[in-house]
Enzyme design. Structure first.
Site, short mmCIF file in Angstrom:
data_model
loop_
_atom_site.label_atom_id
_atom_site.label_comp_id
_atom_site.label_asym_id
_atom_site.label_seq_id
_atom_site.Cartn_x
_atom_site.Cartn_y
_atom_site.Cartn_z
N SER A 171 3.05 -1.90 10.42
CA SER A 171 4.50 -1.86 10.62
C SER A 171 5.18 -3.21 10.38
CB SER A 171 4.84 -1.33 12.02
OG SER A 171 4.33 -0.01 12.17
N ASN A 210 0.87 -1.18 0.00
CA ASN A 210 0.00 0.00 0.00
C ASN A 210 0.91 1.23 0.00
OD1 ASN A 210 -1.83 2.01 0.38
ND2 ASN A 210 -2.29 1.51 2.52
C1 PEP Z 1 -1.03 0.27 5.88
O1 PEP Z 1 -1.08 1.46 5.59
O2 PEP Z 1 -1.91 -0.50 5.48
C2 PEP Z 1 0.10 -0.20 6.70
C3 PEP Z 1 0.07 -1.41 7.16
O3 PEP Z 1 1.10 0.71 6.90
P1 PEP Z 1 2.49 0.42 7.65
O4 PEP Z 1 3.05 -0.84 7.09
O5 PEP Z 1 3.33 1.61 7.33
O6 PEP Z 1 2.19 0.32 9.10
#
Ligand code: PEP
Length: 248
Positions: free
Chosen positions: A211, A8
């Site tokens: 994350s 994403n």
């Molecule tokens: C997300 O936006 O769906 C996401 C999981 O972001 P991150 O991996 O940065 O936490």
């Protein structure tokens, strides 16, 4: 079903940068057996034509990050699911917590978007997850089950026409990750609810998001009810995305 990694990109990158980035990704992916997993890149609308071209001949699928609940009509600024389909999109993220929080998307709108995506023959990646306050109040499970039930009400479920992403809001973009055990417990709960809605949904892929990165992916992806990851920050670099893919 193969494990599934979906990137994403959120509001990042420029269309003109994509050719080089995809080449970098393809080179890095040579070390990964792509027969073993499925990979999708969910990009801003503006990037989709260039990304489609750059991905031609590759097994990597094209994804969008949102969609209109309407198929067509007087809805200035919206992008409809049939338009995405026409651009070669396969997956559409629906109900991401950033859309719920910043764009006032409620359960009813998320449900309408899931229906619009299905109607166009695309596959929604339905995001559910609790905030920190909800978790601390002991409501995490209730919130996730409510979001899931509301979004899927009246939807005919099949294992290959839906992906669910469990994304605890407090873990998104914060560097904090759910423990393997907590993530597994919630994904098991999600699977239980899907089966309750229809036995055919027992094999729906359930992703963890929040994350996820190379250093924590293996533990999360080894959990029996976690079928992959929805990756934000770590998907912006081809090398770190491939590190996660290699952990599948
Ligand atoms: C997300 O936006 O769906 C996401 C999981 O972001 P991150 O991996 O940065 O936490």
């Amino acid at each position: 079903m193969k494990p599934f990694i979906a990137a994403n990109w959120k509001l990042h990158k420029l269309p003109s940068e994509l050719g080089m980035w995809v080449e970098e990704l393809k080179t890095a992916l040579k070390s990964v057996d792509m027969e073993r997993l499925e990979l999708a890149l969910c990009a801003p609308y503006t990037h989709l034509p260039a990304l489609r071209q750059a991905l031609e001949g590759s097994p990597i699928k094209l994804g969008a990050q949102d969609v209109s609940a309407h198929a067509e009509g007087a809805y200035t600024g919206e992008v409809a699911a049939p338009m995405l389909k026409d651009l070669g999109v396969y997956y559409v993220i629906v109900g991401h917590s950033e859309r719920r929080a910043h764009h006032h998307e409620d359960d009813a709108l998320v449900r309408a978007k899931v229906a619009a995506v299905h109607e166009a023959g695309l596959v929604p990646i339905l995001c559910v997850g609790e905030t920190l306050a909800e978790r601390e109040a002991g409501q995490a499970e209730a919130v996730v089950l409510r979001q899931l039930g509301a979004a899927l009400e009246g939807v005919t479920l099949e294992a290959d026409t839906l992906v669910v992403a469990y994304e605890p809001v407090w873990a998104i973009g914060t560097g904090k990750t759910a423990t393997d055990e907590d993530a597994q417990a919630m994904c098991r709960t999600v699977r239980g609810k899907l089966k309750e809605l229809t036995p055919a949904a027992g094999d729906v892929r359930i992703l963890y998001g929040g994350s996820m990165k190379g250093s924590n992916a293996a533990g999360l992806l080894a959990q029996p009810d976690i079928s992959g990851g929805l990756i934000g920050s770590a998907s912006l670099s081809a090398a770190s995305l491939v590190e996660i893919a290699a952990a599948c």
